[in-house]
Design a protein around this motif. Structure first.
Motif, PDB file in Angstrom:
ATOM      1  N   VAL A   1      12.229  14.003   1.561  1.00  0.00           N
ATOM      2  CA  VAL A   1      10.985  13.302   1.285  1.00  0.00           C
ATOM      3  C   VAL A   1      11.000  11.927   1.914  1.00  0.00           C
ATOM      4  O   VAL A   1      12.053  11.352   2.175  1.00  0.00           O
ATOM      5  CB  VAL A   1      10.743  13.127  -0.232  1.00  0.00           C
ATOM      6  CG1 VAL A   1      10.511  14.466  -0.895  1.00  0.00           C
ATOM      7  CG2 VAL A   1      11.888  12.386  -0.897  1.00  0.00           C
ATOM      8  N   TYR A   2       9.820  11.445   2.160  1.00  0.00           N
ATOM      9  CA  TYR A   2       9.623  10.036   2.491  1.00  0.00           C
ATOM     10  C   TYR A   2       9.115   9.371   1.215  1.00  0.00           C
ATOM     11  O   TYR A   2       8.320   9.940   0.484  1.00  0.00           O
ATOM     12  CB  TYR A   2       8.590   9.887   3.604  1.00  0.00           C
ATOM     13  CG  TYR A   2       8.912  10.636   4.865  1.00  0.00           C
ATOM     14  CD1 TYR A   2       8.004  11.535   5.412  1.00  0.00           C
ATOM     15  CD2 TYR A   2      10.121  10.444   5.536  1.00  0.00           C
ATOM     16  CE1 TYR A   2       8.284  12.227   6.582  1.00  0.00           C
ATOM     17  CE2 TYR A   2      10.406  11.134   6.695  1.00  0.00           C
ATOM     18  CZ  TYR A   2       9.487  12.024   7.217  1.00  0.00           C
ATOM     19  OH  TYR A   2       9.771  12.705   8.361  1.00  0.00           O
ATOM     20  N   LEU A   3       9.553   8.153   0.956  1.00  0.00           N
ATOM     21  CA  LEU A   3       9.201   7.473  -0.280  1.00  0.00           C
ATOM     22  C   LEU A   3       8.574   6.121   0.006  1.00  0.00           C
ATOM     23  O   LEU A   3       8.966   5.437   0.964  1.00  0.00           O
ATOM     24  CB  LEU A   3      10.446   7.295  -1.160  1.00  0.00           C
ATOM     25  CG  LEU A   3      11.061   8.613  -1.639  1.00  0.00           C
ATOM     26  CD1 LEU A   3      12.469   8.395  -2.144  1.00  0.00           C
ATOM     27  CD2 LEU A   3      10.202   9.252  -2.727  1.00  0.00           C
ATOM     28  N   PHE A   4       7.621   5.738  -0.820  1.00  0.00           N
ATOM     29  CA  PHE A   4       6.830   4.542  -0.580  1.00  0.00           C
ATOM     30  C   PHE A   4       6.600   3.797  -1.900  1.00  0.00           C
ATOM     31  O   PHE A   4       6.556   4.386  -2.964  1.00  0.00           O
ATOM     32  CB  PHE A   4       5.448   4.916  -0.020  1.00  0.00           C
ATOM     33  CG  PHE A   4       5.482   5.818   1.178  1.00  0.00           C
ATOM     34  CD1 PHE A   4       5.640   7.181   1.049  1.00  0.00           C
ATOM     35  CD2 PHE A   4       5.335   5.287   2.454  1.00  0.00           C
ATOM     36  CE1 PHE A   4       5.676   8.031   2.150  1.00  0.00           C
ATOM     37  CE2 PHE A   4       5.366   6.114   3.571  1.00  0.00           C
ATOM     38  CZ  PHE A   4       5.536   7.473   3.417  1.00  0.00           C
ATOM     39  N   TRP A   5       6.450   2.486  -1.780  1.00  0.00           N
ATOM     40  CA  TRP A   5       5.932   1.670  -2.866  1.00  0.00           C
ATOM     41  C   TRP A   5       4.702   0.934  -2.350  1.00  0.00           C
ATOM     42  O   TRP A   5       4.736   0.304  -1.289  1.00  0.00           O
ATOM     43  CB  TRP A   5       6.956   0.648  -3.348  1.00  0.00           C
ATOM     44  CG  TRP A   5       7.915   1.173  -4.375  1.00  0.00           C
ATOM     45  CD1 TRP A   5       9.189   1.604  -4.172  1.00  0.00           C
ATOM     46  CD2 TRP A   5       7.665   1.304  -5.779  1.00  0.00           C
ATOM     47  NE1 TRP A   5       9.751   2.010  -5.363  1.00  0.00           N
ATOM     48  CE2 TRP A   5       8.841   1.829  -6.360  1.00  0.00           C
ATOM     49  CE3 TRP A   5       6.578   1.024  -6.605  1.00  0.00           C
ATOM     50  CZ2 TRP A   5       8.958   2.083  -7.729  1.00  0.00           C
ATOM     51  CZ3 TRP A   5       6.696   1.278  -7.961  1.00  0.00           C
ATOM     52  CH2 TRP A   5       7.871   1.800  -8.506  1.00  0.00           C
ATOM     53  N   TYR A   6       3.617   1.030  -3.147  1.00  0.00           N
ATOM     54  CA  TYR A   6       2.383   0.325  -2.849  1.00  0.00           C
ATOM     55  C   TYR A   6       2.065  -0.624  -3.998  1.00  0.00           C
ATOM     56  O   TYR A   6       2.413  -0.371  -5.154  1.00  0.00           O
ATOM     57  CB  TYR A   6       1.213   1.308  -2.707  1.00  0.00           C
ATOM     58  CG  TYR A   6       1.173   2.078  -1.406  1.00  0.00           C
ATOM     59  CD1 TYR A   6       1.893   3.258  -1.246  1.00  0.00           C
ATOM     60  CD2 TYR A   6       0.404   1.617  -0.349  1.00  0.00           C
ATOM     61  CE1 TYR A   6       1.836   3.964  -0.056  1.00  0.00           C
ATOM     62  CE2 TYR A   6       0.334   2.322   0.849  1.00  0.00           C
ATOM     63  CZ  TYR A   6       1.055   3.485   0.981  1.00  0.00           C
ATOM     64  OH  TYR A   6       1.000   4.183   2.167  1.00  0.00           O
TER      65      TYR A   6
ATOM     66  N   SER B   1       1.904 -14.576  -8.975  1.00  0.00           N
ATOM     67  CA  SER B   1       1.076 -13.835  -8.016  1.00  0.00           C
ATOM     68  C   SER B   1       1.516 -12.385  -7.839  1.00  0.00           C
ATOM     69  O   SER B   1       0.809 -11.596  -7.206  1.00  0.00           O
ATOM     70  CB  SER B   1       1.079 -14.534  -6.657  1.00  0.00           C
ATOM     71  OG  SER B   1       2.403 -14.622  -6.154  1.00  0.00           O
ATOM     72  N   ASP B   2       2.671 -12.025  -8.378  1.00  0.00           N
ATOM     73  CA  ASP B   2       3.141 -10.626  -8.304  1.00  0.00           C
ATOM     74  C   ASP B   2       2.490  -9.750  -9.359  1.00  0.00           C
ATOM     75  O   ASP B   2       2.689  -8.520  -9.364  1.00  0.00           O
ATOM     76  CB  ASP B   2       4.663 -10.558  -8.449  1.00  0.00           C
ATOM     77  CG  ASP B   2       5.399 -11.170  -7.273  1.00  0.00           C
ATOM     78  OD1 ASP B   2       6.443 -11.816  -7.502  1.00  0.00           O
ATOM     79  OD2 ASP B   2       4.924 -10.998  -6.136  1.00  0.00           O
ATOM     80  N   THR B   3       1.741 -10.345 -10.256  1.00  0.00           N
ATOM     81  CA  THR B   3       1.031  -9.563 -11.273  1.00  0.00           C
ATOM     82  C   THR B   3       0.071  -8.601 -10.602  1.00  0.00           C
ATOM     83  O   THR B   3      -0.832  -9.019  -9.873  1.00  0.00           O
ATOM     84  CB  THR B   3       0.265 -10.499 -12.228  1.00  0.00           C
ATOM     85  OG1 THR B   3       1.205 -11.291 -12.964  1.00  0.00           O
ATOM     86  CG2 THR B   3      -0.596  -9.706 -13.199  1.00  0.00           C
ATOM     87  N   ALA B   4       0.294  -7.314 -10.811  1.00  0.00           N
ATOM     88  CA  ALA B   4      -0.489  -6.270 -10.134  1.00  0.00           C
ATOM     89  C   ALA B   4      -0.030  -4.907 -10.644  1.00  0.00           C
ATOM     90  O   ALA B   4       0.878  -4.808 -11.463  1.00  0.00           O
ATOM     91  CB  ALA B   4      -0.306  -6.359  -8.617  1.00  0.00           C
ATOM     92  N   GLU B   5      -0.655  -3.863 -10.111  1.00  0.00           N
ATOM     93  CA  GLU B   5      -0.249  -2.483 -10.390  1.00  0.00           C
ATOM     94  C   GLU B   5       0.590  -2.000  -9.212  1.00  0.00           C
ATOM     95  O   GLU B   5       0.221  -2.215  -8.051  1.00  0.00           O
ATOM     96  CB  GLU B   5      -1.491  -1.593 -10.529  1.00  0.00           C
ATOM     97  CG  GLU B   5      -1.211  -0.187 -11.022  1.00  0.00           C
ATOM     98  CD  GLU B   5      -1.294  -0.085 -12.539  1.00  0.00           C
ATOM     99  OE1 GLU B   5      -1.913  -0.956 -13.169  1.00  0.00           O
ATOM    100  OE2 GLU B   5      -0.738   0.875 -13.096  1.00  0.00           O
ATOM    101  N   TYR B   6       1.702  -1.360  -9.526  1.00  0.00           N
ATOM    102  CA  TYR B   6       2.610  -0.889  -8.483  1.00  0.00           C
ATOM    103  C   TYR B   6       2.712   0.635  -8.554  1.00  0.00           C
ATOM    104  O   TYR B   6       2.930   1.197  -9.625  1.00  0.00           O
ATOM    105  CB  TYR B   6       3.993  -1.529  -8.642  1.00  0.00           C
ATOM    106  CG  TYR B   6       3.970  -3.007  -8.344  1.00  0.00           C
ATOM    107  CD1 TYR B   6       3.500  -3.925  -9.282  1.00  0.00           C
ATOM    108  CD2 TYR B   6       4.386  -3.492  -7.107  1.00  0.00           C
ATOM    109  CE1 TYR B   6       3.440  -5.278  -8.994  1.00  0.00           C
ATOM    110  CE2 TYR B   6       4.339  -4.845  -6.815  1.00  0.00           C
ATOM    111  CZ  TYR B   6       3.864  -5.721  -7.764  1.00  0.00           C
ATOM    112  OH  TYR B   6       3.801  -7.066  -7.469  1.00  0.00           O
ATOM    113  N   PHE B   7       2.561   1.267  -7.402  1.00  0.00           N
ATOM    114  CA  PHE B   7       2.589   2.716  -7.327  1.00  0.00           C
ATOM    115  C   PHE B   7       3.723   3.182  -6.422  1.00  0.00           C
ATOM    116  O   PHE B   7       3.870   2.692  -5.306  1.00  0.00           O
ATOM    117  CB  PHE B   7       1.271   3.267  -6.781  1.00  0.00           C
ATOM    118  CG  PHE B   7       0.103   3.086  -7.703  1.00  0.00           C
ATOM    119  CD1 PHE B   7      -0.737   1.996  -7.563  1.00  0.00           C
ATOM    120  CD2 PHE B   7      -0.148   4.001  -8.719  1.00  0.00           C
ATOM    121  CE1 PHE B   7      -1.813   1.816  -8.419  1.00  0.00           C
ATOM    122  CE2 PHE B   7      -1.216   3.833  -9.582  1.00  0.00           C
ATOM    123  CZ  PHE B   7      -2.046   2.735  -9.434  1.00  0.00           C
ATOM    124  N   CYS B   8       4.455   4.164  -6.912  1.00  0.00           N
ATOM    125  CA  CYS B   8       5.456   4.851  -6.119  1.00  0.00           C
ATOM    126  C   CYS B   8       4.818   6.133  -5.584  1.00  0.00           C
ATOM    127  O   CYS B   8       4.009   6.770  -6.287  1.00  0.00           O
ATOM    128  CB  CYS B   8       6.654   5.177  -7.011  1.00  0.00           C
ATOM    129  SG  CYS B   8       8.010   6.014  -6.195  1.00  0.00           S
TER     130      CYS B   8
END
Lengths: 114, 113
Positions: free
Chosen positions: B31-36, B84-91
């Motif tokens: 697999v290829y893996l990502f964080w957005y 400023s890092d406050t956000a939603e993080y998706f894998c």
């Protein structure tokens, strides 16, 4: 350089209506993918188009359709809208369709179905 | 079937503290893996990706992630967070040879002053 653009930004429809969402990819990108993001969930893959051909389809009903034009822009069409279609619809573009090709996302179109 | 699990729906952390956002995937093939990252009312922005090679991947904004094949994990880390890092993080994962990205349900990172 302009990023991925989507229109409209917001849309309100009623049940049973039809809607068309538009996406313009980054210049030079030939692949466009569509995702549905329901509030509180991750994006769900709907379609991928590359060089104007459908390359993949997610688990969505036939009410959802899309196409890609010669300039690589794309439209997502949803017929017979249901309340459950309310979501943020994201478009992403990439150079190609390989895993090494980063997908760049647009800001999305927020669809509300009443 | 391929799936991505983000174990924490919300992670509160104080400013300048370290943070780890957890992600596990299931796939019997490469697999290829990502964080957005997704800021309010915006689309997703790629933080980093793992395709092959070194298991430690460095991304933008000081984030890094480590691919662990034996534990099928791809946890995201940052040694010192900012407001400023406050956000939603998706894998997300993409099975090699396919076109379909699978996203996790997201982790809401809230950085406290």
């Amino acid at each position: 350089d302009a990023g991925v653009t989507q229109s409209p930004t917001h849309l309100i429809k009623t049940r049973g209506q039809q809607v068309t969402l538009r996406c313009s990819p980054i210049s030079g990108h030939k692949s466009v993918s569509w995702y549905q993001q329901v509030l509180g969930q991750g994006p769900q893959f709907i379609f991928q188009y590359y060089e104007k051909e459908e390359r993949g389809r997610g688990n969505f009903p036939d009410r959802f359709s899309a196409r890609q034009f010669p300039n690589y822009s794309s439209e997502l069409n949803v017929n017979a809208l249901l309340l459950g279609d309310s979501a943020l619809y994201l478009c992403a573009s990439s150079l190609g369709v390989g895993g090494a090709d980063t997908q760049y996302f647009g800001p999305g179109t927020r669809l509300t179905v009443l | 079937a391929q799936s991505v699990t983000q174990l924490d729906s919300q992670v509160p952390v104080f400013e300048e503290a370290p943070v780890e956002l957890r992600c596990n995937y299931s796939s019997s093939v490469s697999v290829y893996l990502f964080w957005y990252v997704q800021y309010p009312n915006q689309g997703l922005q790629l933080l980093l990706k793992y395709l092959s090679g070194s298991t430690l991947v460095k991304g933008i904004n000081g984030f890094e992630a480590e691919f662990n094949k034996s534990q099928t994990s791809f946890h995201l880390r940052k040694p010192s967070v900012h407001i400023s890092d406050t956000a939603e993080y998706f894998c997300a994962a993409l099975t090699s040879g396919t076109y379909k990205y699978i996203f996790g349900t997201g982790t809401r990172l809230k950085v406290l002053a």
